[in-house]
Design a protein around this motif. Structure first.
Motif, short mmCIF file in Angstrom:
data_model
loop_
_atom_site.label_atom_id
_atom_site.label_comp_id
_atom_site.label_asym_id
_atom_site.label_seq_id
_atom_site.Cartn_x
_atom_site.Cartn_y
_atom_site.Cartn_z
N THR A 95 3.41 8.58 9.73
CA THR A 95 3.08 7.81 8.25
C THR A 95 4.68 7.75 7.21
N GLY A 96 5.39 8.01 7.95
CA GLY A 96 6.80 7.48 7.05
C GLY A 96 7.37 6.30 7.95
N LYS A 97 8.37 7.11 7.76
CA LYS A 97 9.70 5.79 8.65
C LYS A 97 9.19 6.08 10.27
N VAL A 129 -3.71 1.03 2.00
CA VAL A 129 -2.98 1.48 0.77
C VAL A 129 -2.25 2.85 1.75
N ASN A 130 -1.00 3.99 0.77
CA ASN A 130 -0.72 5.05 1.86
C ASN A 130 -0.41 6.28 1.06
N ASN A 131 -0.07 7.14 1.37
CA ASN A 131 -0.50 8.03 0.48
C ASN A 131 0.17 9.04 -0.95
N GLU A 132 0.27 7.65 -1.50
CA GLU A 132 0.99 7.33 -3.21
C GLU A 132 -0.26 7.35 -4.00
N PHE A 133 -1.46 6.96 -3.50
CA PHE A 133 -1.96 7.74 -5.02
C PHE A 133 -2.81 8.55 -5.80
N GLY A 134 -2.11 9.45 -5.09
CA GLY A 134 -1.99 11.10 -5.61
C GLY A 134 -3.41 11.63 -4.75
N PHE A 152 -5.49 8.68 5.49
CA PHE A 152 -5.01 8.01 4.55
C PHE A 152 -6.23 6.94 4.40
N CYS A 153 -7.73 6.87 4.47
CA CYS A 153 -8.92 6.58 4.41
C CYS A 153 -9.80 7.35 2.92
N GLU A 154 -8.95 8.80 3.03
CA GLU A 154 -9.11 9.67 1.56
C GLU A 154 -8.66 8.32 0.76
#
Lengths: 269, 327
Positions: B259-261, A188-193, A46-48
């Motif tokens: 990382t999800g639910k 942020v989560n992993n939806e930034f690409g 997530f830091c990346e």
């Protein structure tokens, strides 16, 4: 005036490392990977994502600086430099024997908040939503509290507009659009690409950069400042009772039918 | 008398299940420490929720009332709870790791300058009369036992890790109003809009049965066909592994894992999911796991109660057909 972004990045043990490679000191609440396994640490996933988000914002804003900051005692430079070779401008490493095994978020947040103030003016602090080692999801929220600035957790999109961050934050049933005044902390989560791959040019530029390192004394932090709020008194790998009943059958269709019968027998359905 | 404070949530004017579970976690600890257990309920039409909480174990209810609390707002909730905690000085604060709990937990701890144990699955009183908590970490590979070195001890507790207490309608308790004296200036963030992304069927977090699909499905189609048929037959919700989400077969809202639910159904039937720790971290509370995987060495068979080693394309239609006949 340049737009200043601070990104938090943490070096963690590779989450793909098998638990058989763990060396645990339960009483000390400490876990390492057996050094003979030669499994290198990584920058937390997530830091990346956070670095990627910061670089996207830099591109959108134009005149912006991205400073990466990390706290620990044992940095592997080849690993941490990835943050620079992805395209960040500077890196600050808060490094001290006293910062080993940072499993108390209150201490980590205090360290990072102190360093952020020392770096100077900031408009935006971006972090990953949680780290894959201690899984606490607390440090960025704590930094927001310490600095007294707003916080938007778990964003999947950020737009900077008129001195505010307009974020889409993921919720259980969809998302909500939140507008936060700057400066603020956003996770942020992993939806930034996919985090970008370092370009050759950035790798060369990163090789010429030396991270700025600060220890506890340089941050003006006493042992008292570093007193813990939580303490891990035990750490262990839970025992699994491996009693899987493999369903037999002439062919796979029969196995499927037999599984249905078995589930009914066991009152699972 | 010292007290343990539970941060309450309300669902359609009734006490949320997650709050009833917190009472079940906290009650035995309170009893062994000679403490009482209270629930804070934030500005709702609370008569029924408050009564509900008392029948499920609460000794005292704080009705926190303020016009700014009409709907959930992080900053207003934080300011109110911080004020209550400072006023009543509880020995522990328990919060459920729901969407609201995860949003306020850590910030509340920092605001009242204490420690919080994240994502606990169990709490107990130890030999020193301190409250300790067990929590999974390192992707669910390890369990840490954690104590707080400061007061109050705070714990964010994973939902569905304990059954609510038996309802006791004879119990009585005290209900008091608390005025947090909020000022509009505490609110920093504006919620511009809330968007529901409709997922068909049952919400994963609420599901007692889940069918999950992973990379082994080889494409997005089974999520709309074979997997859906099976889920519909079983009355199950559909979830997915991170691998399936990352490839883009299903949206992020399907993702179960670190990382999800985090889910804890009675039955989790996994198809083409290998059982990597990343995924297991989100479903370790499942009461029964059933796995269908063509790799006999897949990790998931270590966690499963029943397993089928085979090709899902052949297994699922027969399984679904047989279930239809049985149900």
């Amino acid at each position: 005036m340049s737009f200043n972004i601070v990104v938090l990045a943490k070096q963690v043990i590779d989450p793909e490392a098998p638990s058989a490679s763990y060396r645990i000191d339960g009483g000390a609440g400490k876990l390492e990977v057996d050094s003979s396994q030669k499994i290198a640490p990584v920058i937390n996933g997530f830091c990346e994502n956070a670095i990627e988000a910061a670089l996207q914002i830099k591109e959108a804003v134009g005149d912006a600086t991205v400073n990466v900051i990390s706290a620990g005692s044992d940095f592997v430079m080849d690993v941490m430099k990835k943050a620079l070779s992805m395209g960040s401008d500077e890196m600050y490493l808060l490094q001290d024997e006293k910062f080993s095994n940072l499993n108390d978020s209150s201490i980590t947040a205090k360290l990072l908040a102190t360093a952020i103030k020392k770096i100077g003016e900031y408009d935006l602090i971006i972090a990953g939503m949680q780290a894959s080692d201690w899984d606490q999801a607390q440090v960025p929220l704590g930094i927001a509290e310490i600095l007294g600035v707003p916080c938007v957790p778990i964003a999947r999109k950020i737009e900077i507009k008129d001195g505010r961050a307009i974020c889409e934050r993921a919720t259980d049933s969809g998302y909500e659009k939140v507008s936060a005044p700057l400066p603020s902390v956003i996770t942020v989560n992993n939806e930034f690409g996919q985090p970008r791959y370092p370009t050759l040019r950035n790798i060369m530029a990163a090789a010429r950069k030396t991270p700025i390192t600060w220890d506890a004394a340089e941050l003006g932090l006493s042992d008292d400042d570093l007193s813990p709020r939580i303490k891990i008194v035990d750490l262990f790998i839970p025992q699994k009772q491996s009693q899987c009943e493999i369903i037999e059958g002439e062919d796979e269709a029969e196995m499927g039918r037999n599984l249905a019968m078995k589930m009914r027998e066991a009152k699972l359905i | 008398m010292s007290e343990i404070l539970v941060v309450g949530e309300v669902n359609n004017e009734n006490l949320a299940d997650s709050t009833a579970e917190l009472l079940a976690h906290g009650k035995p600890v309170a009893e062994s420490l000679g403490a009482s257990i209270s629930v804070a309920i934030l500005d709702q039409n609370t008569t029924s929720a408050a009564q509900d909480a008392i029948t499920k174990g609460a000794d005292k209810i704080y009705n926190i009332k303020d016009p700014l609390l009409a709907s959930y707002q992080t900053d207003a909730y934080l300011a109110s709870l911080a004020k209550l905690i400072q006023e009543i000085n509880p020995i522990a604060v328990l919060i459920s790791k729901t969407e609201i709990g995860a949003d306020i937990g850590a910030r509340l701890a920092f605001r009242v300058d204490t420690g919080i144990v994240q994502d606990c699955i169990e709490i107990s009183a130890n030999a020193d009369n301190k409250i300790q908590a067990n929590r999974p970490c390192f992707g669910g590979n390890c369990i840490a036992t954690v104590v707080c070195e400061s007061n109050p001890m705070m714990a964010l507790i994973r939902p569905k890790t304990k059954e609510p207490l038996e309802l006791d309608s004879a119990r009585s308790g005290e209900i008091v109003d608390f005025n947090p004296g909020l000022d509009e200036s505490v609110i920093k963030n504006q919620v511009v809009e809330k968007v529901e992304e409709v997922q068909e069927g049952i919400r994963l977090e609420d599901a007692t049965r889940i069918v999950g699909g992973g990379r082994g499905l080889n494409g997005p189609e089974p999520f709309d066909n074979e997997l859906k048929d099976l889920a519909d037959t079983m009355g199950a919700a559909i979830g997915a592994s991170r691998a399936a989400v990352d490839i883009g077969w299903v949206p992020y809202s399907y993702q179960i894992g670190l990382t999800g639910k985090k889910v804890a159904p009675d039955l989790y039937l996994m198809v083409g999911i290998s059982g990597a720790s990343q995924h297991m971290a989100g479903c370790s509370g499942s009461k029964n796991i059933v796995a269908i995987n063509k790799d006999p060495d897949a990790n998931i068979f270590k966690d499963a109660r029943f397993g089928v080693v085979g090709d899902w394309e052949k297994v699922l239609p027969a399984l679904t057909q047989q279930l239809k006949e049985l149900m």
